[in-house]
Design a protein around this motif. Structure first.
Motif, PDB file in Angstrom:
ATOM      1  N   HIS A 101       0.946  -1.126   0.426  1.00  0.00           N
ATOM      2  CA  HIS A 101       0.142  -0.656  -0.154  1.00  0.00           C
ATOM      3  C   HIS A 101       0.953   1.016   0.185  1.00  0.00           C
ATOM      4  N   LEU A 102       1.873   1.580   0.919  1.00  0.00           N
ATOM      5  CA  LEU A 102       2.799   2.473   0.856  1.00  0.00           C
ATOM      6  C   LEU A 102       3.437   2.436  -0.423  1.00  0.00           C
ATOM      7  N   LEU A 103       4.036   1.603  -1.266  1.00  0.00           N
ATOM      8  CA  LEU A 103       4.763   1.227  -2.017  1.00  0.00           C
ATOM      9  C   LEU A 103       3.847   2.340  -3.548  1.00  0.00           C
ATOM     10  N   GLY A 104       2.354   1.732  -3.376  1.00  0.00           N
ATOM     11  CA  GLY A 104       1.761   1.994  -4.434  1.00  0.00           C
ATOM     12  C   GLY A 104       1.351   1.052  -5.325  1.00  0.00           C
ATOM     13  N   THR A 105       2.180  -0.320  -5.026  1.00  0.00           N
ATOM     14  CA  THR A 105       2.341  -1.550  -5.581  1.00  0.00           C
ATOM     15  C   THR A 105       0.664  -1.901  -5.477  1.00  0.00           C
ATOM     16  N   THR A 106      -0.737  -2.060  -4.773  1.00  0.00           N
ATOM     17  CA  THR A 106      -1.969  -2.656  -4.609  1.00  0.00           C
ATOM     18  C   THR A 106      -2.732  -1.264  -6.072  1.00  0.00           C
ATOM     19  N   ASP A 107      -2.374  -0.469  -6.468  1.00  0.00           N
ATOM     20  CA  ASP A 107      -3.184   0.380  -7.106  1.00  0.00           C
ATOM     21  C   ASP A 107      -3.015  -0.009  -8.403  1.00  0.00           C
ATOM     22  N   ARG A 108      -2.156  -1.533  -8.070  1.00  0.00           N
ATOM     23  CA  ARG A 108      -1.848  -1.330 -10.166  1.00  0.00           C
ATOM     24  C   ARG A 108      -2.245  -2.490 -10.474  1.00  0.00           C
ATOM     25  N   VAL A 109      -3.543  -3.426  -9.280  1.00  0.00           N
ATOM     26  CA  VAL A 109      -4.581  -4.281  -9.567  1.00  0.00           C
ATOM     27  C   VAL A 109      -6.115  -3.837  -9.621  1.00  0.00           C
ATOM     28  N   GLN A 110      -6.513  -4.859 -10.218  1.00  0.00           N
ATOM     29  CA  GLN A 110      -8.049  -4.064 -10.190  1.00  0.00           C
ATOM     30  C   GLN A 110      -8.440  -4.792  -9.373  1.00  0.00           C
ATOM     31  N   PRO A 111      -9.973  -4.426  -8.340  1.00  0.00           N
ATOM     32  CA  PRO A 111     -10.966  -4.983  -7.945  1.00  0.00           C
ATOM     33  C   PRO A 111     -11.397  -6.189  -8.363  1.00  0.00           C
ATOM     34  N   GLY A 112     -11.875  -7.568  -8.175  1.00  0.00           N
ATOM     35  CA  GLY A 112     -12.229  -8.335  -8.783  1.00  0.00           C
ATOM     36  C   GLY A 112     -11.465  -9.134  -9.444  1.00  0.00           C
ATOM     37  N   GLU A 113     -10.513  -8.678 -10.227  1.00  0.00           N
ATOM     38  CA  GLU A 113      -9.166  -9.603 -10.771  1.00  0.00           C
ATOM     39  C   GLU A 113      -9.230 -10.977 -10.093  1.00  0.00           C
ATOM     40  N   THR A 114      -9.244 -11.976 -11.004  1.00  0.00           N
ATOM     41  CA  THR A 114      -8.792 -12.980 -10.099  1.00  0.00           C
ATOM     42  C   THR A 114      -8.693 -14.205 -11.315  1.00  0.00           C
ATOM     43  N   GLY A 115      -7.823 -15.067 -11.199  1.00  0.00           N
ATOM     44  CA  GLY A 115      -7.219 -15.842 -11.798  1.00  0.00           C
ATOM     45  C   GLY A 115      -6.045 -16.506 -11.670  1.00  0.00           C
ATOM     46  N   PRO A 116      -5.105 -17.473 -12.699  1.00  0.00           N
ATOM     47  CA  PRO A 116      -4.051 -18.056 -12.221  1.00  0.00           C
ATOM     48  C   PRO A 116      -2.399 -16.857 -13.052  1.00  0.00           C
ATOM     49  N   THR A 117      -2.591 -15.562 -13.073  1.00  0.00           N
ATOM     50  CA  THR A 117      -1.881 -14.545 -12.918  1.00  0.00           C
ATOM     51  C   THR A 117      -2.539 -13.666 -13.186  1.00  0.00           C
ATOM     52  N   SER A 118      -3.210 -13.433 -12.297  1.00  0.00           N
ATOM     53  CA  SER A 118      -3.717 -12.438 -11.680  1.00  0.00           C
ATOM     54  C   SER A 118      -3.089 -11.553 -10.975  1.00  0.00           C
ATOM     55  N   GLY A 119      -3.252  -9.721 -10.910  1.00  0.00           N
ATOM     56  CA  GLY A 119      -2.656  -9.246 -10.164  1.00  0.00           C
ATOM     57  C   GLY A 119      -3.111  -9.956  -8.459  1.00  0.00           C
ATOM     58  N   SER A 120      -3.981  -9.831  -8.605  1.00  0.00           N
ATOM     59  CA  SER A 120      -4.623  -9.922  -7.104  1.00  0.00           C
ATOM     60  C   SER A 120      -3.599 -11.487  -6.748  1.00  0.00           C
ATOM     61  N   VAL A 121      -3.903 -12.302  -7.205  1.00  0.00           N
ATOM     62  CA  VAL A 121      -2.239 -13.271  -7.149  1.00  0.00           C
ATOM     63  C   VAL A 121      -0.826 -13.029  -6.768  1.00  0.00           C
ATOM     64  N   ARG A 122      -0.439 -11.718  -7.953  1.00  0.00           N
ATOM     65  CA  ARG A 122       0.712 -11.587  -7.315  1.00  0.00           C
ATOM     66  C   ARG A 122       0.635 -10.508  -6.654  1.00  0.00           C
ATOM     67  N   LEU A 123      -0.049  -9.493  -6.510  1.00  0.00           N
ATOM     68  CA  LEU A 123       0.364  -9.447  -4.996  1.00  0.00           C
ATOM     69  C   LEU A 123      -0.126  -9.951  -3.566  1.00  0.00           C
ATOM     70  N   GLU A 124      -0.562 -11.198  -3.289  1.00  0.00           N
ATOM     71  CA  GLU A 124      -0.592 -12.058  -2.603  1.00  0.00           C
ATOM     72  C   GLU A 124       0.565 -12.984  -2.521  1.00  0.00           C
ATOM     73  N   LEU A 125       1.376 -13.121  -3.483  1.00  0.00           N
ATOM     74  CA  LEU A 125       2.588 -14.375  -3.733  1.00  0.00           C
ATOM     75  C   LEU A 125       3.383 -12.968  -2.917  1.00  0.00           C
ATOM     76  N   GLN A 126       3.560 -11.828  -3.433  1.00  0.00           N
ATOM     77  CA  GLN A 126       4.235 -10.867  -3.054  1.00  0.00           C
ATOM     78  C   GLN A 126       4.396 -10.771  -1.714  1.00  0.00           C
ATOM     79  N   ALA A 127       3.234 -10.627  -0.787  1.00  0.00           N
ATOM     80  CA  ALA A 127       3.031 -10.483   0.774  1.00  0.00           C
ATOM     81  C   ALA A 127       3.750 -11.623   1.333  1.00  0.00           C
ATOM     82  N   ASP A 128       3.481 -12.266   0.389  1.00  0.00           N
ATOM     83  CA  ASP A 128       4.224 -13.895   0.942  1.00  0.00           C
ATOM     84  C   ASP A 128       5.694 -14.095   0.806  1.00  0.00           C
TER      85      ASP A 128
END
Length: 300
Positions: free
Chosen positions: A182-209
């Motif tokens: 959130h502080l780095l602005g990475t969250t803003d790169r992902v569209q709400p509701g975006e899903t799928g194996p290579t989606s932005g939401s997956v990338r966001l979660e894996l980066q948090a891991d």
């Protein structure tokens, strides 16, 4: 994982809403969803999908009916590393302190500390109402991590996770990874509701891991205010337990275990068990958040 017995804990990183009436008086639908609820709800919350016109101006305005903030008792109960070694709520206090000290060192003035809200049953947040069934989550609207400590028992009882102090710390570090995004602005790169194996939401979660793993690499060397590491020991058994946990919160494991026995990659929002293990390990092995750019790779 073991904390330095003589370490002084700083409980200011926690806002305790569990006492003084409790949050169980708040009526919220969908309770008991556990990690299934996380897959549905955290996507909304992590991506800031709340109505900004409904965001309260202070944490007190966010409380559920009958809830009050009582940080004094927690501060009295969680004073030392010995307390952290003896009590889960104090261990998480220590985790938060170490994690935030780490990110403060990495980002300098670019890191803005935030608090974790302990709640019981249900509470209100800048992202709307939440129950213990939602699981731990980060709300960018009020920049808070929300945690019902009973979640860690749910991991063991419902999902068969081995559990342990470091498993708890991994979960907390993952949520603070979302704060960093959130502080780095990475969250803003992902569209709400975006899903799928290579989606932005997956990338966001894996980066948090991966961010959680990067902190873990430095956990026994991050100094507290005294200049000595707060965390005294992190073992291979601790790491193995965290990897076991990562496997049990993958989209594929959750869908096949709690669903109809099949997985739907098109609905993935957090990544598979293998991916979650891989990216946590990436951060742990390198200790470098710069190696956590899940948005720059085609191979998740």
């Amino acid at each position: 994982m073991r904390y330095r017995d003589d370490a002084s804990l700083d409980a200011s990183g926690v806002e305790d809403r569990r006492r003084g009436g409790g949050g169980r008086t708040v009526a919220i639908g969908g309770g008991g969803l556990g990690l299934v609820g996380v897959l549905v709800l955290v996507l909304f919350q992590v991506l800031g999908g709340s109505d900004p016109t409904q965001q309260a101006g202070s944490s007190l305005d966010q409380l559920g009916a009958g809830q009050t903030i009582d940080d004094g008792q927690l501060a009295q109960e969680c004073r030392t590393g010995a307390d952290a070694n003896a009590r889960r709520e104090c261990a998480v206090v220590a985790d938060i302190e170490s994690i935030q000290d780490y990110w403060g060192g990495v980002l300098g003035d670019g890191y803005v500390p935030t608090r974790t809200v302990y709640f019981s049953g249900a509470t209100r947040t800048g992202c709307g109402a939440a129950s213990s069934g939602t699981g731990p989550f980060y709300c960018p609207a009020d920049e808070r991590v929300y945690l019902d400590l009973s979640f860690f028992e749910e991991l063991r009882e419902r999902f068969g996770a081995q559990g342990g102090t470091f498993v708890d710390a991994y979960v907390v570090a993952h949520e603070y990874g979302h704060h960093v995004q959130h502080l780095l602005g990475t969250t803003d790169r992902v569209q709400p509701g975006e899903t799928g194996p290579t989606s932005g939401s997956v990338r966001l979660e894996l980066q948090a891991d991966c961010y959680a793993g990067a902190w873990a690499n430095h956990a026994t060397t991050v100094p507290d205010d005294s200049g000595a590491p707060l965390i005294a020991e992190l073992t291979q058994d601790d790491v193995d337990r965290a990897l076991d946990d990562a496997a049990r919160i993958g989209d594929d494991f959750i869908q096949t275990t709690l669903g109809d026995g099949s997985a739907d990659p098109a609905s993935y929002s957090h990544g598979t068990s293998q991916q979650r293990q891989r990216w946590f390990t990436q951060g742990l092995r390198t200790g470098d958040p710069r190696q956590c750019d899940t948005f720059a790779t085609q191979s998740l």
